[in-house]
Design an enzyme around this catalytic site. Structure first.
Site, PDB file in Angstrom:
ATOM      1  N   PRO A  68       0.944  -1.282  -0.041  1.00  0.00           N
ATOM      2  CA  PRO A  68       0.046  -0.072  -0.026  1.00  0.00           C
ATOM      3  C   PRO A  68       0.699   1.360  -0.095  1.00  0.00           C
ATOM      4  CG  PRO A  68       0.010  -0.821   2.067  1.00  0.00           C
ATOM      5  CD  PRO A  68       0.910  -1.813   1.391  1.00  0.00           C
ATOM      6  N   GLY A  69       2.196   1.230  -0.182  1.00  0.00           N
ATOM      7  CA  GLY A  69       2.908   2.486  -0.466  1.00  0.00           C
ATOM      8  C   GLY A  69       3.906   2.927   0.731  1.00  0.00           C
ATOM      9  N   SER A  70       3.940   2.217   1.558  1.00  0.00           N
ATOM     10  CA  SER A  70       5.058   2.839   2.779  1.00  0.00           C
ATOM     11  C   SER A  70       6.301   3.140   2.189  1.00  0.00           C
ATOM     12  CB  SER A  70       5.168   1.849   3.861  1.00  0.00           C
ATOM     13  OG  SER A  70       3.997   0.873   3.967  1.00  0.00           O
ATOM     14  N   LYS A  71       6.768   2.392   1.275  1.00  0.00           N
ATOM     15  CA  LYS A  71       8.205   2.481   0.735  1.00  0.00           C
ATOM     16  C   LYS A  71       8.130   3.632  -0.281  1.00  0.00           C
ATOM     17  CE  LYS A  71       9.464  -1.992   2.689  1.00  0.00           C
ATOM     18  NZ  LYS A  71       8.046  -2.339   2.979  1.00  0.00           N
ATOM     19  N   ASP A 106       1.909  -2.341  -8.695  1.00  0.00           N
ATOM     20  CA  ASP A 106       1.446  -3.415  -8.214  1.00  0.00           C
ATOM     21  C   ASP A 106       0.536  -4.507  -8.830  1.00  0.00           C
ATOM     22  OD1 ASP A 106       1.611  -4.344  -4.741  1.00  0.00           O
ATOM     23  OD2 ASP A 106       0.093  -5.417  -5.622  1.00  0.00           O
ATOM     24  N   ASP A 166      10.206  -5.188  -3.051  1.00  0.00           N
ATOM     25  CA  ASP A 166       9.850  -5.582  -1.685  1.00  0.00           C
ATOM     26  C   ASP A 166       8.989  -6.707  -2.062  1.00  0.00           C
ATOM     27  OD1 ASP A 166       9.584  -5.305   1.127  1.00  0.00           O
ATOM     28  OD2 ASP A 166       7.533  -4.037   0.909  1.00  0.00           O
ATOM     29  N   CYS A 208       9.968  -9.790   4.196  1.00  0.00           N
ATOM     30  CA  CYS A 208       9.991  -9.576   5.815  1.00  0.00           C
ATOM     31  C   CYS A 208       9.675 -11.019   6.296  1.00  0.00           C
ATOM     32  CB  CYS A 208       8.558  -8.992   6.066  1.00  0.00           C
ATOM     33  SG  CYS A 208       7.062  -9.212   5.383  1.00  0.00           S
TER      34      CYS A 208
HETATM   35  C1  SAM Z   1       5.346  -6.871   0.806  1.00  0.00           C
HETATM   36  S1  SAM Z   1       4.034  -6.234  -0.006  1.00  0.00           S
HETATM   37  C2  SAM Z   1       4.540  -4.781  -0.469  1.00  0.00           C
HETATM   38  C3  SAM Z   1       4.542  -3.913   0.512  1.00  0.00           C
HETATM   39  C4  SAM Z   1       4.964  -2.425   0.070  1.00  0.00           C
HETATM   40  N1  SAM Z   1       6.035  -2.393  -0.652  1.00  0.00           N
HETATM   41  C5  SAM Z   1       4.897  -1.297   1.217  1.00  0.00           C
HETATM   42  O1  SAM Z   1       5.990  -1.094   1.760  1.00  0.00           O
HETATM   43  O2  SAM Z   1       3.815  -0.789   1.496  1.00  0.00           O
HETATM   44  C6  SAM Z   1       4.215  -7.231  -1.616  1.00  0.00           C
HETATM   45  C7  SAM Z   1       3.226  -6.849  -2.623  1.00  0.00           C
HETATM   46  O3  SAM Z   1       3.656  -7.528  -3.918  1.00  0.00           O
HETATM   47  C8  SAM Z   1       2.350  -7.466  -4.798  1.00  0.00           C
HETATM   48  N2  SAM Z   1       2.761  -8.562  -5.733  1.00  0.00           N
HETATM   49  C9  SAM Z   1       2.477  -9.847  -5.542  1.00  0.00           C
HETATM   50  N3  SAM Z   1       2.852 -10.546  -6.611  1.00  0.00           N
HETATM   51  C10 SAM Z   1       3.103  -9.688  -7.472  1.00  0.00           C
HETATM   52  C11 SAM Z   1       3.523  -9.522  -8.770  1.00  0.00           C
HETATM   53  N4  SAM Z   1       3.549 -10.622  -9.646  1.00  0.00           N
HETATM   54  N5  SAM Z   1       3.804  -8.384  -9.563  1.00  0.00           N
HETATM   55  C12 SAM Z   1       3.767  -7.235  -8.981  1.00  0.00           C
HETATM   56  N6  SAM Z   1       3.287  -7.177  -7.515  1.00  0.00           N
HETATM   57  C13 SAM Z   1       2.951  -8.350  -6.763  1.00  0.00           C
HETATM   58  C14 SAM Z   1       1.345  -7.673  -3.805  1.00  0.00           C
HETATM   59  O4  SAM Z   1      -0.064  -7.406  -4.266  1.00  0.00           O
HETATM   60  C15 SAM Z   1       1.889  -6.800  -2.567  1.00  0.00           C
HETATM   61  O5  SAM Z   1       1.051  -5.520  -2.271  1.00  0.00           O
END
Ligand code: SAM
Lengths: 156, 307
Positions: free
Chosen positions: B117-120, B138, B180, B233
């Site tokens: 959801p955009g923290s980074k 995403d 991430d 994580c």
């Molecule tokens: C660990 S979370 C990201 C958190 C985000 N970086 C933050 O700091 O708010 C991983 C994200 O990868 C996305 N994701 C999963 N498979 C993916 C793919 N094949 N291509 C792009 N995004 C993907 C998920 O929907 C999820 O939102």
């Protein structure tokens, strides 16, 4: 679909911001205006036309239909450049605004604003906060804060 | 009933952490609430002064000027939260942009490959000071809404949001890339017992397959000379060192960079796991175990694409 704003739409927004809020167009010279459908106008980096599958870009500045409605996020980012049509509600009324409620203004709080969209501003000590957009009509502020932004704030 | 760590989980990690009991005890406690100051809208000094006026005690961390923890459960009820002056974010989640800060500062085009959801993303945009272009992608359309909401709330102007499976991302070339990655999220067990309930080795292996595909694609989107950070994580070496090792094998021009964060406790990537031997380059990656800094768990690797 995101595309570059046509000249007319861009001019409409820039003229409105200048006339109603005293914001100069050159403030945005590092960015480009985009149109996102349903009258939404965005401010975002230029030179992104080679990127495919864009959902949205940058910051939504305003919505254009019969009139222009600036967004709350726009005021929060560019509030310091707004020169007029700024209302100054009391702390109590500001809390109402943040919760999404309508409220009445007294003369002083109206701050010589004219009817239409206004920026809601709040002062605390030396700090000035640009909170967002409201619709000023018949001495009342009609709350236009998006539902997902509304909060019951305790510390202000 | 209080949740317990599965025996298999304990067995897996006892050998790769200095003090397994400290880790397991820590995993059963809640992490402190934490937030980051959004420098696109305010400064750490302003926020400190305001919270002081509110009588809300906040404590800085030694490794960043803009990160704070608090015992208060009320930071979400402050004007600063409403205005996007602060962003509620787990401490270790702030690390990926921090370890690539210099590279981000010099970049015109940055990709946050799995951004919602955009923290980074909001943090990267603040480092870029709203200049250049940040492409935040995403695959999950449902999470794109939160991404858009958070970027706009933080006053981000330099973003482009894309909704694509990274594996089929159009061929662009970025100065810097953050991956991430989606993972088994073992590191978030403290905050969310659902991560614990859902834990299984099968999930770990499944994530690793996807991560192999994501990391090669993310790397291919990087310009020669550019830097990519890979983060998860999770503690699982299958999703961490093994993925880096895979990349090094597939892309011989990929080189790991040393990471140093003053004031933060971490350990290095491991070279052996379950009979597997990884390239000794993976030692340059870092592991954050929750009991080190009272945070969640994280893994970070910084990869450079040689010119
Ligand atoms: C660990 S979370 C990201 C958190 C985000 N970086 C933050 O700091 O708010 C991983 C994200 O990868 C996305 N994701 C999963 N498979 C993916 C793919 N094949 N291509 C792009 N995004 C993907 C998920 O929907 C999820 O939102």
């Amino acid at each position: 679909m995101i595309e570059n704003c046509n000249k007319q739409e861009k001019l409409l927004v820039l003229e409105y911001l200048k006339e109603r809020f005293g914001i100069e167009a050159d403030l945005f010279s590092n960015y480009e205006f985009y149109s996102g459908g349903q009258g939404r106008v965005y401010l975002a980096p230029s030179g992104i036309s080679n990127i495919q599958k864009i959902v949205t870009v940058g910051l939504s500045v305003a919505r254009t239909s019969s009139t222009v409605k600036p967004t709350t996020n726009f005021f929060q980012s560019f509030g310091s450049f707004v020169k007029k049509n700024i209302v100054l509600p009391s702390k109590e009324k500001t809390l109402k605004y943040l919760k999404g409620e309508d409220f009445q203004l007294d003369e002083l709080e109206m701050n010589s604003s004219t009817e239409g969209y206004v920026m809601i501003q709040y002062k605390s000590g030396n700090n000035t906060f640009f909170l967002g957009c409201g619709l000023f009509q018949n001495n009342w502020i009609k709350n236009v804060l998006p539902k997902e932004k509304r909060l019951d704030i305790k510390f202000i | 009933m209080d949740p317990v760590l599965p025996q298999r989980f304990k067995e897996r990690y006892s050998s790769i952490v200095d003090d397994p009991e400290a880790l397991f005890t820590c995993l059963m406690s809640m992490p402190p609430k934490s937030f980051r100051v959004n420098t696109l809208k305010t400064s750490a000094e302003n926020v400190k002064a305001r919270f002081n006026e509110y009588g809300l005690k906040i404590t800085g961390v030694p490794w960043s000027n803009g990160a704070f923890t608090t015992d208060s459960l009320e930071i979400g009820s402050t004007l600063e939260h409403f205005l996007g002056h602060i962003y509620i974010q787990e401490l270790s989640s702030m690390l990926p942009p921090i370890i690539m800060q210099k590279e981000i500062e010099q970049s015109h085009l940055v990709l946050d490959a799995c951004a919602a959801p955009g923290s980074k993303s909001t943090q990267i945009s603040a480092i870029m000071q709203n200049s250049g272009t940040l492409v935040a992608n995403d695959v999950d359309y449902g999470r794109i809404r939160a991404l858009k909401f958070n970027l706009e709330k933080c006053g981000v102007l330099n973003s482009v949001i894309i909704n694509q499976d990274l594996r089929y991302f159009p061929n662009l070339q970025f100065d810097s890339v953050l991956l991430d990655a989606p993972c088994s999220a073992e590191g978030t067990i403290r905050k969310s017992y659902s991560a614990l309930k859902l834990w299984s080795e099968k999930k770990v292996f499944g994530s690793a397959k996807l991560q192999q595909q994501l990391i090669t694609k993310a790397y291919d989107l990087l310009k020669p000379g550019g830097v990519m950070v890979y983060s998860t994580c999770t503690f699982a070496p299958e999703e961490d060192e093994a993925i880096i090792d895979w990349l090094i094998q597939k892309r011989p021009d990929a080189k790991l960079e040393n990471i140093s964060i003053e004031g933060l406790k971490y350990s290095h990537g491991i070279e052996d796991w379950n009979g597997l031997k990884f390239s000794d380059e993976v030692r340059k990656a870092i592991r954050i175990f929750p009991h080190y800094n009272n945070s969640e768990g994280f893994f970070l690797a910084k990869v450079k694409k040689n010119d």
